[in-house]
Design a protein around this motif. Sequence first.
Motif, short mmCIF file in Angstrom:
data_model
loop_
_atom_site.label_atom_id
_atom_site.label_comp_id
_atom_site.label_asym_id
_atom_site.label_seq_id
_atom_site.Cartn_x
_atom_site.Cartn_y
_atom_site.Cartn_z
N VAL A 1 6.97 -20.37 8.84
CA VAL A 1 6.29 -21.07 7.74
C VAL A 1 4.93 -21.57 8.19
O VAL A 1 3.92 -21.40 7.48
CB VAL A 1 7.16 -22.21 7.19
N PHE A 2 4.85 -22.20 9.36
CA PHE A 2 3.58 -22.72 9.85
C PHE A 2 2.55 -21.61 10.01
O PHE A 2 1.39 -21.74 9.59
CB PHE A 2 3.79 -23.46 11.18
N THR A 3 2.96 -20.49 10.60
CA THR A 3 2.06 -19.35 10.79
C THR A 3 1.56 -18.83 9.45
O THR A 3 0.36 -18.58 9.28
CB THR A 3 2.76 -18.22 11.56
N MET B 1 14.10 -23.45 14.55
CA MET B 1 12.76 -23.49 15.12
C MET B 1 11.94 -22.27 14.69
O MET B 1 10.75 -22.40 14.43
CB MET B 1 12.89 -23.58 16.65
N LEU B 2 12.60 -21.11 14.67
CA LEU B 2 11.90 -19.90 14.25
C LEU B 2 11.42 -20.03 12.81
O LEU B 2 10.29 -19.62 12.49
CB LEU B 2 12.78 -18.66 14.41
N TRP C 1 5.46 -15.43 16.81
CA TRP C 1 6.49 -15.15 15.80
C TRP C 1 7.13 -13.79 16.06
O TRP C 1 8.36 -13.65 16.03
CB TRP C 1 5.88 -15.24 14.42
N ALA C 2 6.31 -12.77 16.32
CA ALA C 2 6.83 -11.42 16.57
C ALA C 2 7.75 -11.41 17.78
O ALA C 2 8.83 -10.79 17.75
CB ALA C 2 5.68 -10.44 16.74
N VAL C 3 7.36 -12.09 18.85
CA VAL C 3 8.17 -12.11 20.07
C VAL C 3 9.44 -12.93 19.85
O VAL C 3 10.55 -12.50 20.19
CB VAL C 3 7.35 -12.67 21.26
N ALA C 4 9.30 -14.11 19.27
CA ALA C 4 10.45 -14.99 19.07
C ALA C 4 11.46 -14.41 18.08
O ALA C 4 12.66 -14.66 18.21
CB ALA C 4 9.97 -16.36 18.58
N GLY C 5 10.99 -13.63 17.13
CA GLY C 5 11.88 -13.07 16.14
C GLY C 5 12.16 -11.60 16.33
O GLY C 5 12.50 -10.90 15.38
N TRP C 6 12.01 -11.12 17.56
CA TRP C 6 12.07 -9.69 17.85
C TRP C 6 13.28 -9.00 17.25
O TRP C 6 13.19 -7.89 16.76
CB TRP C 6 11.99 -9.46 19.35
N HIS C 7 14.43 -9.63 17.30
CA HIS C 7 15.66 -8.99 16.81
C HIS C 7 16.03 -9.41 15.40
O HIS C 7 17.15 -9.19 14.96
CB HIS C 7 16.81 -9.28 17.78
N HIS C 8 15.09 -10.00 14.68
CA HIS C 8 15.35 -10.44 13.32
C HIS C 8 14.73 -9.45 12.32
O HIS C 8 13.76 -8.74 12.65
CB HIS C 8 14.75 -11.84 13.08
N PRO C 9 15.26 -9.42 11.11
CA PRO C 9 14.67 -8.55 10.08
C PRO C 9 13.22 -8.95 9.81
O PRO C 9 12.87 -10.12 9.87
CB PRO C 9 15.53 -8.81 8.84
N GLY C 10 12.39 -7.99 9.54
CA GLY C 10 10.99 -8.25 9.20
C GLY C 10 10.05 -8.26 10.38
O GLY C 10 8.84 -8.43 10.20
#
Length: 148
Positions: A7-9, A1-2, A68-77
């Motif tokens: 990609v959509f963003t 989902m992330l 995106w920033a919140v949902a991917g908080w612990h991801h690279p980038g």
Amino acid sequence: MLNALEVFTTVVVGVMVGVEFSVAFVVNRILNALPEDAHQLGRAHGGRMLGAVMPFWYIGSLVLAAVWAVAGWHHPGTGLVVTGSGLLIVSVVMSVLLLVPINNRSKTWTPENRPADWREQSNRWDRYHYARVAVLVAAFTLLVAALV
């Protein structure tokens, strides 16, 4: 989902950047080459048309990037996404404080009622728009970099 959100963003922001880049470097140059009345009428029409859709596009892009920033908080980038989101905030503030007031005036002008300094005001809008496009390109670049 992330991944779908990323990609959509990126696509939504990228298309917006493309439209704004086109306005700055293609559409306005075409309008500037037209006779004075046609130039001014074209800018007024563009101001009405894009002025109706761009607030939703700018805010929507910002919301998507923030999610995106919140949902991917612990991801690279994530730092790139947060910085890109900050630049999108800057573009919204620039729009509201600098560009929208000029656009709100100029979209009502006709050859009969335009002020004597209409071209100066249009040129000022163009200069602010160039700066906003630079901010948007930087934000888009950061979002793309966050994907890789």
